[in-house]
Design a protein around this motif. Structure first.
Motif, short mmCIF file in Angstrom:
data_model
loop_
_atom_site.label_atom_id
_atom_site.label_comp_id
_atom_site.label_asym_id
_atom_site.label_seq_id
_atom_site.Cartn_x
_atom_site.Cartn_y
_atom_site.Cartn_z
N VAL A 105 4.28 -11.63 12.06
CA VAL A 105 4.38 -10.09 11.65
C VAL A 105 3.00 -9.59 11.94
O VAL A 105 1.82 -10.09 11.31
N PRO A 106 2.81 -8.71 13.01
CA PRO A 106 1.68 -7.81 12.96
C PRO A 106 1.06 -7.25 11.52
O PRO A 106 2.09 -6.44 11.00
N MET A 107 -0.01 -7.55 11.14
CA MET A 107 -0.37 -6.99 9.73
C MET A 107 -0.46 -5.35 9.85
O MET A 107 -0.09 -4.94 8.69
N ASP A 108 -0.76 -4.79 10.91
CA ASP A 108 -0.73 -3.53 10.89
C ASP A 108 0.53 -2.69 10.69
O ASP A 108 0.72 -1.59 10.29
N LEU A 109 1.82 -3.49 10.43
CA LEU A 109 2.93 -2.82 10.18
C LEU A 109 2.95 -2.40 8.72
O LEU A 109 3.81 -1.50 8.22
N ILE A 110 1.97 -3.11 7.92
CA ILE A 110 1.96 -2.48 6.66
C ILE A 110 1.29 -0.96 6.65
O ILE A 110 1.60 -0.22 5.50
N GLU A 111 0.72 -0.60 7.34
CA GLU A 111 0.46 0.67 7.47
C GLU A 111 1.67 1.57 7.36
O GLU A 111 1.42 2.86 6.71
N LEU A 112 2.75 1.34 7.79
CA LEU A 112 3.89 2.10 7.95
C LEU A 112 4.34 2.48 6.31
O LEU A 112 5.23 3.16 5.98
N ILE A 113 3.88 1.56 5.34
CA ILE A 113 4.21 1.72 3.98
C ILE A 113 3.00 1.99 2.97
O ILE A 113 2.95 1.84 2.03
N ARG A 114 1.99 2.90 3.81
CA ARG A 114 0.81 2.96 3.04
C ARG A 114 1.25 3.90 1.75
O ARG A 114 1.91 4.86 1.82
N GLY A 115 0.74 3.67 0.48
CA GLY A 115 1.02 4.11 -0.53
C GLY A 115 1.64 3.21 -1.51
O GLY A 115 1.62 3.67 -2.80
N LYS A 116 2.44 2.51 -0.93
CA LYS A 116 3.40 1.54 -1.89
C LYS A 116 2.54 0.38 -2.33
O LYS A 116 1.39 0.32 -1.51
N THR A 117 2.89 -0.06 -3.42
CA THR A 117 2.33 -1.41 -3.53
C THR A 117 2.74 -2.25 -2.79
O THR A 117 3.98 -2.38 -2.33
N VAL A 118 1.77 -3.24 -2.27
CA VAL A 118 2.50 -4.34 -1.08
C VAL A 118 2.34 -5.85 -1.91
O VAL A 118 1.20 -6.28 -2.13
N MET A 119 3.50 -6.51 -1.93
CA MET A 119 3.22 -8.10 -2.30
C MET A 119 3.02 -8.74 -0.81
O MET A 119 4.23 -8.86 -0.08
N VAL A 120 1.84 -9.25 -0.51
CA VAL A 120 1.57 -9.96 0.60
C VAL A 120 1.93 -11.30 0.60
O VAL A 120 1.21 -12.10 -0.12
N GLY A 121 2.77 -11.70 1.24
CA GLY A 121 3.19 -13.37 1.44
C GLY A 121 1.69 -13.93 1.95
O GLY A 121 1.79 -14.13 3.22
N ALA A 122 1.25 -14.61 1.29
CA ALA A 122 -0.04 -15.67 1.86
C ALA A 122 0.32 -17.00 1.61
O ALA A 122 -0.76 -17.87 1.75
N ILE A 123 1.46 -17.39 1.15
CA ILE A 123 1.79 -18.81 1.09
C ILE A 123 3.06 -19.11 2.03
O ILE A 123 3.99 -18.36 1.67
#
Length: 342
Positions: free
Chosen positions: A259-277
């Motif tokens: 998953v390209p990490m920059d896709l998180i930019e599309l939900i800027r403003g939301k809280t994000v649970m980032v799967g790191a495991i």
């Protein structure tokens, strides 16, 4: 949450061997009657303690009282016949024998409320409870009654809202809806899936989350991932509409994914649970590997809106591996937390 980078899990944790066969989805219970009720509560207490000892901040039940994240909820509803079964394609990925919707669906009684009340009594930490999302529920059934995926999803959304309101009333802080179907049925998700999700969360004062992953580390899912190419851009299809939705938190898969990490930019403003495991391997991440994933994510989400988490549930893993991963998650978050506070 006042803790910076509060850690949590996507949902499930492995069950003890005395409760169910380890490393197996839909594993039959090894206890019966009152022993099973007590055994589930003991397992839930163990799951809480495992999280506490690892340093996890937002605690879940590890889904210890259910066999499966979708099926167990549906088993408690009227209108679904588990004896009348049909073979359907699950998420366009694999065939499965599923129950049939034979009449109007309804919830005659609360499903997880007593379990959530028991969880609340075990800890003063914030607690999170997971429910299946409407679209993922309809994808695990054969509908012989409504004969409309959308109509059945709306019915389930109303039922889920009833359950969620009662979970909130017993002290659940975050209610998470699991919607892996959003990574497959993009048109439906955008046409009405996100709307049904919002209906499920309607009127809640608790924080609401949607967990969208690429699935457990089972063969059907790992084989599917191999077909997705060098970049997994499925989130790109639904994130813009999720950003505009009333859902507070979006949970996504990052560790060892494409998953390209920059896709998180599309939900800027939301809280994000980032799967790191990564839940698709027995290898336990190092704290520094977790920290690297979080540092990468922080380019696209503000620190006060980042919740380090697991990619998905850890039910298929051994308890020792899952415990190691929990410790790595907490330790990795601590590294980045210290960097941000320096």
């Amino acid at each position: 949450m006042t803790t910076l980078l509060p850690t949590t899990t996507a949902g499930s944790l492995p069950k003890p061997a005395w409760l169910a066969q380890p490393e197996t989805l839909w594993s039959p219970w090894r206890l019966e009657g009152e022993d099973l009720i007590t055994g589930k509560q003991d397992a839930l207490r163990l799951a809480v303690d495992d999280q506490r000892q690892a340093g996890i901040d937002i605690v879940g039940d590890g889904e210890q009282t259910r066999q499966h994240f979708v099926t167990t909820f549906i088993e408690h509803l009227d209108g679904v016949d588990f004896e009348q079964r049909e073979t359907v394609r699950i998420r366009n990925r694999y065939d499965a024998s599923v129950p049939t919707v034979v009449g109007a669906v309804s919830r005659p009684a609360p499903v997880f409320v007593d379990d959530a009340r028991f969880l609340r009594a075990q800890t003063r930490q914030p607690i999170k409870w997971t429910l299946p999302g409407p679209m993922t529920m309809i994808d695990t059934l054969y509908d012989a009654h409504y004969r409309s995926r959308e109509k059945l999803a709306w019915e389930f959304a109303c039922i889920l809202n009833q359950e969620a309101r009662e979970l909130e009333a017993v002290g659940v802080d975050i209610i998470q809806f699991d919607e892996p179907a959003f990574n497959v049925f993009f048109d439906e998700a955008n046409d009405w899936g996100i709307a049904t999700l919002e209906r499920a969360a309607q009127g809640l004062k608790a924080k609401t989350a949607v967990h969208i992953c690429y699935g457990y580390g089972i063969k059907a899912n790992t084989d599917w991932k191999k077909t997705l190419g060098s970049e997994w851009r499925q989130y790109e299809q639904t994130f813009p509409n999720l950003k505009a939705s009333t859902i507070d938190i979006v949970s996504l898969e990052c560790q060892n994914s494409r998953v390209p990490m920059d896709l998180i930019e599309l939900i800027r403003g939301k809280t994000v649970m980032v799967g790191a495991i990564d839940v698709a391997t027995d290898r336990v991440e190092t704290p520094e590997e977790v920290a690297d994933t979080l540092r990468n994510a922080l380019r696209f989400v503000d620190a006060d809106k980042l919740y380090p988490a697991t990619n998905c549930g850890m039910a298929p893993l051994s308890r020792s591996v899952a415990q190691g991963k929990l410790h790595a998650l907490a330790a990795g978050a601590a590294i980045v937390r210290a960097e941000l506070s320096a």
